[in-house]
Design an enzyme around this catalytic site. Structure first.
Site, mmCIF file in Angstrom:
data_model
loop_
_atom_site.group_PDB
_atom_site.id
_atom_site.type_symbol
_atom_site.label_atom_id
_atom_site.label_comp_id
_atom_site.label_asym_id
_atom_site.label_seq_id
_atom_site.Cartn_x
_atom_site.Cartn_y
_atom_site.Cartn_z
ATOM 1 N N ARG A 91 32.069 -2.797 24.679
ATOM 2 C CA ARG A 91 32.182 -1.412 24.252
ATOM 3 C C ARG A 91 33.026 -0.518 25.388
ATOM 4 N NH1 ARG A 91 30.171 -3.855 21.279
ATOM 5 N NH2 ARG A 91 28.178 -3.947 20.394
ATOM 6 N N SER A 114 22.735 3.771 19.052
ATOM 7 C CA SER A 114 22.494 3.065 20.286
ATOM 8 C C SER A 114 23.145 3.803 21.711
ATOM 9 C CB SER A 114 22.950 1.552 20.610
ATOM 10 O OG SER A 114 22.625 1.036 19.409
ATOM 11 N N GLU A 136 26.178 3.961 26.502
ATOM 12 C CA GLU A 136 27.318 3.726 25.554
ATOM 13 C C GLU A 136 28.075 5.016 24.981
ATOM 14 O OE1 GLU A 136 27.513 1.650 20.936
ATOM 15 O OE2 GLU A 136 26.328 0.564 22.491
#
Length: 341
Positions: A165, A241, A337
């Site tokens: 990520r 998320s 994230e």
């Protein structure tokens, strides 16, 4: 023609649906708009925020500078060879639209990434991934325009410094480039990725066997799974998320596994183990928690939600409490994230 607006609400442009205002706002629909923007001297020194689908962003305050909404479109096949098809998409293309285009044409590689919110330009920036596949595995190159100089640059795979990520666009080059287009190297003969999450189980429920398996079937399975677990931002504000899945040493995993036998873990080639953050959060007692209009989703603890009028600070405060709780219980630090502004 480029229009710069003042005092624009960003609530409609982010999936969290949180109220914040941009002092200046411009919608970029062509690369010519970038050149026009550079000629507006009064905007040159303002801080800038590049906005795609707003699906990975938490706004905790108004933005005093210029928000650039990226709307560059277009999908096309640019070349092929014996094994691959190279597909280029504009940075403003809706990510799921690109995936559906590739599935419809039997171009393999993106099917596990079905229904991820956001735009193509944000995909390499975040190195998005799901169900065992990450963008870097199918990435060929991208073209980006430097906001200040107007210089157009081609970034190859190594230039992007992909991580979990992560990419160079979130760190050393943060806020410097607008990603105009991304070219993906897709397969003519698919390699199926069905071993992560509930894909195999869902395919079986769909009546799909090894003999009837296709990339369309995998895409449909992923869509089913995501819709069963994740809230629709049109109904409940969220950014998918909120936390990354942490990676821990094998020794720490073994120790935790002895105490928590149900702890899931996915061994990595690095020798470390990836642990689902959602499981940790749920075990720490947060699943379904709500404080005012900020909460943890009742079906997926990895997702923080805005039930209506939560502020960005409300969501951030909740995230910090969740992180502290997981650290205290498991000794594992989970990191956002989502990009926090």
């Amino acid at each position: 023609m480029l229009t710069v607006q003042r005092g624009v609400s960003l609530r409609p442009y982010t999936t969290f649906g949180i109220e914040a205002q941009a002092n200046y706002f411009a919608d970029l629909i062509s690369e010519a708009d970038l050149e026009t923007l550079r000629q507006l001297n009064e905007l040159t020194d303002l801080p800038k925020l590049i906005l795609g689908g707003g699906s990975n962003l938490l706004l905790t305050q108004n933005f005093s500078g210029l928000v650039l909404k990226l709307s560059l479109g277009g999908i096309e096949v640019v070349r092929d060879d014996e094994r691959h098809i190279y597909v280029r998409a504009g940075g403003g293309v809706v990510w799921h639209d690109l995936v559906m285009y590739c599935v419809a044409n039997n171009y393999a590689g993106l099917e596990n990434l079905s229904l991820i919110p956001g735009t193509v330009g944000a995909a390499p920036m975040q190195n998005i991934g799901a169900y065992g596949v990450e963008i870097e595995q199918v990435f060929d190159h991208l073209e980006a325009v430097h906001i200040e100089t107007g210089e157009k640059r081609r970034f190859e795979h190594a230039d992007c410094q992909f991580g979990y990520r992560e990419s160079v666009f979130k760190h050393a080059l943060k806020g410097q480039y607008i990603i105009a287009s991304v070219t993906f190297r897709l397969d003519k003969v698919p390699t199926f990725h069905t071993g992560y999450g509930a894909i195999s189980e869902t395919l079986a429920e769909m009546g799909i066997t090894d003999e009837t398996l296709t990339i369309r079937a995998i895409s449909e399975a992923v869509i089913r799974i995501r819709r069963s677990k994740l809230p629709d931002p049109a109904e409940i504000g969220n950014a998918g998320s909120f936390f990354k899945n942490p990676e821990i040493d094998q020794a720490q995993f073994d120790q935790l596994k002895a105490t928590y036998p149900a702890l899931p873990g996915y061994p990595l080639t690095s020798g470390r183990v990836k642990v689902p953050a959602g499981w940790l959060i749920e075990q720490a007692g947060w699943k379904g928690y709500r404080s005012g209009d900020a909460g943890v989703h009742a079906k997926q603890a990895l997702v923080l939600v805005n039930y209506g009028n939560a502020t960005g600070q409300d969501i951030l405060d909740l995230a910090q409490r969740v992180r502290a709780s997981v650290l205290e219980k498991f000794g594992i630090e989970i990191n956002p994230e989502v990009n926090v502004i």
